[in-house]
Design a protein around this motif. Sequence first.
Motif, PDB file in Angstrom:
ATOM      1  N   PHE A  65       0.812  -1.214   0.000  1.00 49.48           N
ATOM      2  CA  PHE A  65       0.000   0.000   0.000  1.00 49.48           C
ATOM      3  C   PHE A  65       0.848   1.270   0.000  1.00 49.48           C
ATOM      4  O   PHE A  65       0.432   2.283  -0.554  1.00 49.48           O
ATOM      5  CB  PHE A  65      -0.966  -0.010   1.180  1.00 49.48           C
ATOM      6  CG  PHE A  65      -2.250  -0.726   0.886  1.00 49.48           C
ATOM      7  CD1 PHE A  65      -3.381  -0.029   0.508  1.00 49.48           C
ATOM      8  CD2 PHE A  65      -2.317  -2.104   0.970  1.00 49.48           C
ATOM      9  CE1 PHE A  65      -4.565  -0.689   0.219  1.00 49.48           C
ATOM     10  CE2 PHE A  65      -3.491  -2.782   0.683  1.00 49.48           C
ATOM     11  CZ  PHE A  65      -4.620  -2.073   0.303  1.00 49.48           C
ATOM     12  N   GLN A  67       3.659   1.285  -1.445  1.00 48.03           N
ATOM     13  CA  GLN A  67       4.451   1.091  -2.660  1.00 48.03           C
ATOM     14  C   GLN A  67       5.959   1.113  -2.367  1.00 48.03           C
ATOM     15  O   GLN A  67       6.741   1.814  -3.026  1.00 48.03           O
ATOM     16  CB  GLN A  67       4.080   2.140  -3.711  1.00 48.03           C
ATOM     17  CG  GLN A  67       2.674   1.964  -4.278  1.00 48.03           C
ATOM     18  CD  GLN A  67       2.550   0.759  -5.206  1.00 48.03           C
ATOM     19  OE1 GLN A  67       2.960   0.818  -6.359  1.00 48.03           O
ATOM     20  NE2 GLN A  67       2.001  -0.348  -4.685  1.00 48.03           N
ATOM     21  N   THR A  79       4.432  -4.748  -7.535  1.00 45.97           N
ATOM     22  CA  THR A  79       3.640  -3.548  -7.255  1.00 45.97           C
ATOM     23  C   THR A  79       2.843  -3.071  -8.464  1.00 45.97           C
ATOM     24  O   THR A  79       2.036  -2.149  -8.351  1.00 45.97           O
ATOM     25  CB  THR A  79       4.541  -2.402  -6.768  1.00 45.97           C
ATOM     26  OG1 THR A  79       5.616  -2.205  -7.699  1.00 45.97           O
ATOM     27  CG2 THR A  79       5.125  -2.716  -5.397  1.00 45.97           C
ATOM     28  N   THR A 108      -2.025   4.456  -3.273  1.00 46.82           N
ATOM     29  CA  THR A 108      -2.883   3.293  -3.487  1.00 46.82           C
ATOM     30  C   THR A 108      -4.309   3.635  -3.084  1.00 46.82           C
ATOM     31  O   THR A 108      -4.566   3.920  -1.919  1.00 46.82           O
ATOM     32  CB  THR A 108      -2.401   2.083  -2.652  1.00 46.82           C
ATOM     33  OG1 THR A 108      -0.995   1.923  -2.809  1.00 46.82           O
ATOM     34  CG2 THR A 108      -3.107   0.813  -3.088  1.00 46.82           C
TER      35      THR A 108
END
Length: 223
Positions: A65, A67, A79, A108
């Motif tokens: 989340f 990244q 990802t 995200t």
Amino acid sequence: MSSTPHIKIEGNSKFQIGEIRNNTVHYEFEKIKTYLNIKGHLLFGKNFKIYKEDEPLLLKLCCYFIQDHLSCAQFGIDTNKGLLLTGPVGCGKTSLMKLLVHLAPHKTNFELIPTRSIVFNFNAKGYDVLEKYNQTQNYCFDDLGVEPTGSHYAKECNVLGEILLSRYELFCNPEPKRKIFTHITTNLNAKELERRYGNRVRSRLRQMFNLISFDESSIDKRK
């Protein structure tokens, strides 16, 4: 994007979940857990808590989340793909997806929709409903596999199967500079997904998603 994405504000309280160094946020998992516990209480009530046995899985999800590409690579997570989060009934899949979207929404984000709602909408309005999901918005389809077969004017349709095939085409042919993400939560295993949606869909799921699974012995946290 906020100039302080590492600072989360809930009411009158601030939570620092990392530090900015060289214009990059360096997140700290222990501080993230503290924030997620508080946010979880706000979203789901006082009985919410992060279970110790779920922390390894939570760490993987957090890395995705926010990244964190390096950590994700170490976990075998791509990802550029979505998440397929599986586990027993009541283990916390939906709650985590609802919770973690607040962690780094500048990186995200998605709309979470129960699959049953999608099928009920299809039954009422027909095939135009399918077009909504053939767009560039990011979605999380919650509880894949519990939805009934769609039926509009007595014509049956495997609604989520059709939507997933459309999402696969968007995944393979994104608009310039616009990645399309689809996420799923489900109680079903790979064989059950294949029986429900067919081999054609299952083969595309392998390409679209990172499989992240709760342990089969995970307790039902809703009891």
